[in-house]
Design a protein around this motif. Structure first.
Motif, PDB file in Angstrom:
ATOM      1  N   ASP A   9       0.867  -1.363  -0.077  1.00 40.13           N
ATOM      2  CA  ASP A   9      -0.086  -0.051   0.045  1.00 40.13           C
ATOM      3  C   ASP A   9       0.891   1.081  -0.021  1.00 40.13           C
ATOM      4  O   ASP A   9       0.602   2.030   0.716  1.00 40.13           O
ATOM      5  CB  ASP A   9      -0.945  -0.037   1.007  1.00 40.13           C
ATOM      6  CG  ASP A   9      -0.236  -0.139   2.520  1.00 40.13           C
ATOM      7  OD1 ASP A   9       1.022  -0.457   2.469  1.00 40.13           O
ATOM      8  OD2 ASP A   9      -0.782   0.515   3.499  1.00 40.13           O
ATOM      9  N   THR A  33       0.934  -6.915  -5.733  1.00 41.11           N
ATOM     10  CA  THR A  33      -0.939  -6.571  -5.505  1.00 41.11           C
ATOM     11  C   THR A  33      -0.853  -5.409  -4.614  1.00 41.11           C
ATOM     12  O   THR A  33      -0.105  -5.381  -3.697  1.00 41.11           O
ATOM     13  CB  THR A  33      -1.347  -7.873  -5.122  1.00 41.11           C
ATOM     14  OG1 THR A  33      -0.777  -8.258  -3.750  1.00 41.11           O
ATOM     15  CG2 THR A  33      -1.465  -9.091  -5.947  1.00 41.11           C
ATOM     16  N   THR A  34      -2.052  -4.735  -5.080  1.00 40.20           N
ATOM     17  CA  THR A  34      -2.096  -3.508  -4.187  1.00 40.20           C
ATOM     18  C   THR A  34      -3.258  -3.425  -3.349  1.00 40.20           C
ATOM     19  O   THR A  34      -4.230  -4.272  -3.431  1.00 40.20           O
ATOM     20  CB  THR A  34      -2.236  -2.266  -5.013  1.00 40.20           C
ATOM     21  OG1 THR A  34      -3.293  -2.418  -5.965  1.00 40.20           O
ATOM     22  CG2 THR A  34      -0.995  -2.078  -5.960  1.00 40.20           C
ATOM     23  N   ILE A  41      -6.857   2.897  -2.799  1.00 42.48           N
ATOM     24  CA  ILE A  41      -6.467   2.109  -3.658  1.00 42.48           C
ATOM     25  C   ILE A  41      -5.763   2.502  -4.977  1.00 42.48           C
ATOM     26  O   ILE A  41      -4.796   2.085  -5.559  1.00 42.48           O
ATOM     27  CB  ILE A  41      -7.580   0.992  -3.865  1.00 42.48           C
ATOM     28  CG1 ILE A  41      -7.152  -0.320  -4.635  1.00 42.48           C
ATOM     29  CG2 ILE A  41      -8.655   1.552  -4.557  1.00 42.48           C
ATOM     30  CD1 ILE A  41      -5.925  -0.998  -3.822  1.00 42.48           C
ATOM     31  N   ASP A  42      -6.315   3.790  -5.446  1.00 41.03           N
ATOM     32  CA  ASP A  42      -6.093   4.081  -6.779  1.00 41.03           C
ATOM     33  C   ASP A  42      -4.637   4.823  -6.667  1.00 41.03           C
ATOM     34  O   ASP A  42      -3.644   4.400  -7.299  1.00 41.03           O
ATOM     35  CB  ASP A  42      -7.008   5.139  -7.388  1.00 41.03           C
ATOM     36  CG  ASP A  42      -8.340   4.668  -7.881  1.00 41.03           C
ATOM     37  OD1 ASP A  42      -8.104   3.272  -8.232  1.00 41.03           O
ATOM     38  OD2 ASP A  42      -9.392   5.261  -7.628  1.00 41.03           O
ATOM     39  N   THR A  45      -2.052   1.836  -6.071  1.00 40.82           N
ATOM     40  CA  THR A  45      -1.674   1.300  -7.576  1.00 40.82           C
ATOM     41  C   THR A  45      -0.791   2.081  -8.242  1.00 40.82           C
ATOM     42  O   THR A  45       0.146   1.676  -8.969  1.00 40.82           O
ATOM     43  CB  THR A  45      -3.287   0.997  -7.991  1.00 40.82           C
ATOM     44  OG1 THR A  45      -3.930   0.265  -7.288  1.00 40.82           O
ATOM     45  CG2 THR A  45      -2.820   0.019  -9.313  1.00 40.82           C
ATOM     46  N   THR A  46      -1.137   3.345  -8.514  1.00 44.98           N
ATOM     47  CA  THR A  46      -0.404   4.359  -9.190  1.00 44.98           C
ATOM     48  C   THR A  46       1.015   4.323  -8.676  1.00 44.98           C
ATOM     49  O   THR A  46       2.153   4.414  -9.363  1.00 44.98           O
ATOM     50  CB  THR A  46      -1.036   5.862  -9.311  1.00 44.98           C
ATOM     51  OG1 THR A  46      -2.335   5.739  -9.355  1.00 44.98           O
ATOM     52  CG2 THR A  46      -0.330   6.744  -9.948  1.00 44.98           C
ATOM     53  N   THR A  48       2.521   2.174  -6.993  1.00 46.01           N
ATOM     54  CA  THR A  48       3.276   0.985  -7.036  1.00 46.01           C
ATOM     55  C   THR A  48       3.941   0.888  -8.625  1.00 46.01           C
ATOM     56  O   THR A  48       4.929   0.505  -9.021  1.00 46.01           O
ATOM     57  CB  THR A  48       2.401  -0.129  -6.827  1.00 46.01           C
ATOM     58  OG1 THR A  48       1.939  -0.105  -5.678  1.00 46.01           O
ATOM     59  CG2 THR A  48       3.215  -1.394  -6.947  1.00 46.01           C
ATOM     60  N   VAL A  62       1.128  -5.759 -11.977  1.00 46.53           N
ATOM     61  CA  VAL A  62       0.442  -5.083 -10.877  1.00 46.53           C
ATOM     62  C   VAL A  62      -0.931  -5.415 -10.831  1.00 46.53           C
ATOM     63  O   VAL A  62      -1.622  -5.004 -11.944  1.00 46.53           O
ATOM     64  CB  VAL A  62       0.974  -3.502 -10.792  1.00 46.53           C
ATOM     65  CG1 VAL A  62       0.151  -3.161  -9.734  1.00 46.53           C
ATOM     66  CG2 VAL A  62       2.402  -3.524 -10.731  1.00 46.53           C
ATOM     67  N   LYS A  64      -4.576  -4.852  -9.107  1.00 44.13           N
ATOM     68  CA  LYS A  64      -5.171  -3.707  -8.168  1.00 44.13           C
ATOM     69  C   LYS A  64      -5.960  -4.742  -7.012  1.00 44.13           C
ATOM     70  O   LYS A  64      -6.685  -5.503  -7.560  1.00 44.13           O
ATOM     71  CB  LYS A  64      -5.952  -2.916  -8.787  1.00 44.13           C
ATOM     72  CG  LYS A  64      -6.578  -1.694  -8.092  1.00 44.13           C
ATOM     73  CD  LYS A  64      -7.260  -0.713  -9.208  1.00 44.13           C
ATOM     74  CE  LYS A  64      -8.057   0.419  -8.512  1.00 44.13           C
ATOM     75  NZ  LYS A  64      -8.659   1.273  -9.366  1.00 44.13           N
ATOM     76  N   PRO A  99      -2.537  -1.375 -14.361  1.00 36.54           N
ATOM     77  CA  PRO A  99      -2.393  -2.751 -13.630  1.00 36.54           C
ATOM     78  C   PRO A  99      -2.918  -3.827 -14.604  1.00 36.54           C
ATOM     79  O   PRO A  99      -3.725  -3.219 -15.600  1.00 36.54           O
ATOM     80  CB  PRO A  99      -3.527  -2.356 -12.561  1.00 36.54           C
ATOM     81  CG  PRO A  99      -4.321  -1.115 -12.747  1.00 36.54           C
ATOM     82  CD  PRO A  99      -3.374  -0.433 -13.674  1.00 36.54           C
ATOM     83  N   ALA A 104      -6.267  -8.603  -7.540  1.00 38.58           N
ATOM     84  CA  ALA A 104      -5.305  -9.108  -6.583  1.00 38.58           C
ATOM     85  C   ALA A 104      -5.508 -10.325  -5.869  1.00 38.58           C
ATOM     86  O   ALA A 104      -4.798 -11.196  -5.909  1.00 38.58           O
ATOM     87  CB  ALA A 104      -4.953  -7.787  -5.436  1.00 38.58           C
TER      88      ALA A 104
END
Ligand code: BDR
Ligand code: CA
Length: 320
Positions: A9, A33-34, A41-42, A45-46, A48, A62, A64, A99, A104
């Motif tokens: 995260d 995995t995010t 979460i957005d 993910t970005t 990562t 990746v 999400k 992603p 995930a």
């Protein structure tokens, strides 16, 4: 090489942990995995995807994951620790990467089924994706090589609250499911991460190494460091998420004990507290009456050779 899924995260310390994993030849990373946690979460993910872009590892998938805990809502993260962007307010450009379409939890299931008994899951945030994967495919608990998670506090106080550590507090229901599953699982919690301090001067030595990823992470770290210096009155930062990889690289650096653990899931003062079932209360007749009955033992890190962990991190980040 250990096949690895990193559940994360990001989060500033997640970013350094990912950098450490990428720099370590012991790992073959299958994907990341995010999960919500430090940020939504957005953003997780970005962030990562951007880290992988900076590392020139655009080959890594990746997936999400969860946007909220199993029960209740995402509470908005911790911008005062990680910045509004989760990266110390460095406000990097959005990543050009995307992603994969697989969520995930399904990515975790897919990889574990593909490589039975070979996949290690390194979890650096709330354990929601792992709990969701377990509920969809309980068989995976017998097929995962190992789960190592950063979180919890067995014999010390918490950081999100006096009782609980942040990752456990963010989704205690998921944590209680994951710690009750029958897979080999190790807790790298505040008992050891609060003994491992990355001093300001060491961070400054690391920041001299010039690479796009290192430049970004060490810049973001200034924000994180300011928080710990101000709030925790230490001369640097606690090493939370990177400790998971230090443990995986050299388990001898850590001292462990094993007890079943329950996580407090009620909305009460000790929400998110990880409770090991200890010593005398392990006596059979007593345990039989208690919620710890039939729970598998969790390996709990309780002490650490912190000097060697810091040296390991420094060497890996400056000689990737
Ligand atoms: C954990 O909480 C988050 O803020 C960090 O990224 C780490 O995973 C420490 O309690
Ligand atoms: Ca984290």
């Amino acid at each position: 090489m250990r096949k690895l899924i990193i559940d994360t995260d990001p989060g500033i310390d997640d970013s350094m942990a990912i950098q450490l994993a990428l720099a370590s030849k012991e790992f073959k990373i299958l994907g990341l995995t995010t999960v919500f946690g430090n940020v939504n979460i957005d953003l997780a993910t970005t962030n990562t995807l951007r880290l992988l872009q900076l590392a020139n590892r655009t080959d890594l998938p990746v997936a999400k994951g969860a946007s909220k805990p199993l029960k209740g809502k995402f509470m908005g993260g911790v911008p005062f620790v990680h910045g509004d962007d989760g990266q110390g307010n460095t406000w990097q450009r959005p990543s050009i990467l995307s992603p994969i379409n697989t969520p995930a939890d399904e990515f975790i299931i897919e990889q574990v089924l593909k490589f039975p008994k070979q996949v290690t899951i390194a979890a650096l945030g709330p354990l929601t994706n792992l709990a969701l994967a377990l509920s969809k495919k309980p068989e995976i608990q017998k097929m995962v090589k190992e789960v190592i998670f950063m979180g919890g506090n067995a014999f010390c106080s918490g950081n999100a609250t006096p009782a609980a550590e942040a990752n456990m507090y963010s989704d205690p229901n998921a944590a209680d499911i994951v710690l009750g599953a029958k897979w080999p699982i190790t807790m790298v919690g505040l008992d050891v991460t609060h003994k491992t301090i990355l001093l300001k001067e060491t961070l400054s030595e690391i920041s001299e190494f010039d690479s796009p990823l290192n430049n970004h992470v060490t810049e973001a770290y200034q924000f994180y460091q300011d928080f710990f210096i101000k709030v925790n009155k230490i001369d640097g930062t606690y090493v939370h998420d990177s400790s998971v990889f230090a443990y995986l690289i050299n388990k001898n650096l850590y001292q462990t004990v094993s007890y079943p653990i329950r996580v407090e899931t009620q909305e009460c003062l000790s929400k998110g507290k990880t409770w090991p079932s200890l010593g005398e209360s392990d006596h059979e007749e007593r345990v039989a009456l208690k919620p710890w009955k039939n729970r598998p033992k969790v390996t709990i890190c309780i002490d650490v050779d912190y000097k060697k962990v810091i040296e390991l991190i420094k060497v890996r980040l400056t000689n990737p």
